[in-house]
Design an enzyme around this catalytic site. Sequence first.
Site, short mmCIF file in Angstrom:
data_model
loop_
_atom_site.label_atom_id
_atom_site.label_comp_id
_atom_site.label_asym_id
_atom_site.label_seq_id
_atom_site.Cartn_x
_atom_site.Cartn_y
_atom_site.Cartn_z
N GLY A 45 102.86 33.80 80.83
CA GLY A 45 103.74 32.65 80.66
C GLY A 45 102.92 31.41 80.44
N GLN A 50 101.40 22.35 79.75
CA GLN A 50 100.04 22.89 79.96
C GLN A 50 99.17 22.76 78.71
OE1 GLN A 50 101.57 26.76 81.76
NE2 GLN A 50 99.64 26.49 82.82
N CYS A 96 97.59 31.10 87.25
CA CYS A 96 98.10 30.06 86.36
C CYS A 96 96.95 29.69 85.43
CB CYS A 96 98.53 28.85 87.18
SG CYS A 96 99.11 27.47 86.17
N LEU A 97 97.23 29.61 84.14
CA LEU A 97 96.14 29.33 83.18
C LEU A 97 95.54 27.94 83.38
CD1 LEU A 97 97.47 31.03 79.90
CD2 LEU A 97 95.75 31.89 81.47
N HIS A 138 107.97 30.18 87.80
CA HIS A 138 106.68 29.49 87.73
C HIS A 138 106.65 28.52 86.53
CE1 HIS A 138 102.09 29.56 88.08
NE2 HIS A 138 102.28 28.98 86.91
N GLU A 139 107.08 29.00 85.37
CA GLU A 139 107.00 28.17 84.15
C GLU A 139 108.01 27.02 84.19
OE1 GLU A 139 104.39 28.56 82.63
OE2 GLU A 139 103.93 30.59 83.30
N HIS A 142 106.75 24.15 86.07
CA HIS A 142 105.82 23.31 85.31
C HIS A 142 106.54 22.16 84.60
CE1 HIS A 142 101.77 24.94 85.51
NE2 HIS A 142 102.18 26.17 85.27
CO CO Z 1 101.18 27.95 85.51
#
Ligand code: CO
Length: 169
Positions: A45, A50, A96-97, A138-139, A142
Amino acid sequence: MVLKIIKYPNPILKKKSEEVKEITPGIKELVLNIMAIMEEKKGIGLAAPQVGELKRIIIVQTTGSEKFTTGKGAEAFINPKILKKSKETEVMEEGCLSFPELFLEIKRAKTIEIEATNLEGTKIQFKADGIGARAFQHEIDHLDGILFIDKVGFWQKLKIKKTLKKSKF
Ligand code: CO
């Protein structure tokens, strides 16, 4: 357009993203670019903030969910909203990236119901569970400037400090 993943502690990650009013060619191009970088980094995701775009767009690898499997792989969801969350929760390890090398046990709703607009401009509603439910929660966080490190207790906060110091990002 060459995108780069924004890493913590860049303040952009704490900002709230704006609704997408219209799915323009620019939005579609942005989506393709986010998908490409997500695939390159092998994420499940990624949210537009991000990559520095404060827009309510997320990409989720939907094949990870038992109830929501389209077989299409990564898909874009515009202005996604959680309509319902199950009372039942589940703790799972997440990454998380924007936080390379950090993995945390996070408690989230087990099943959720989501509303979003797809790239064709159609409103869709669906359920997700398993990794899918986790990825959507999670996304979508963000998009409101909420990060997974905001959701942990004392012991995991120590782990965050240690990992962040070690990886120097
Ligand atoms: Co993330």
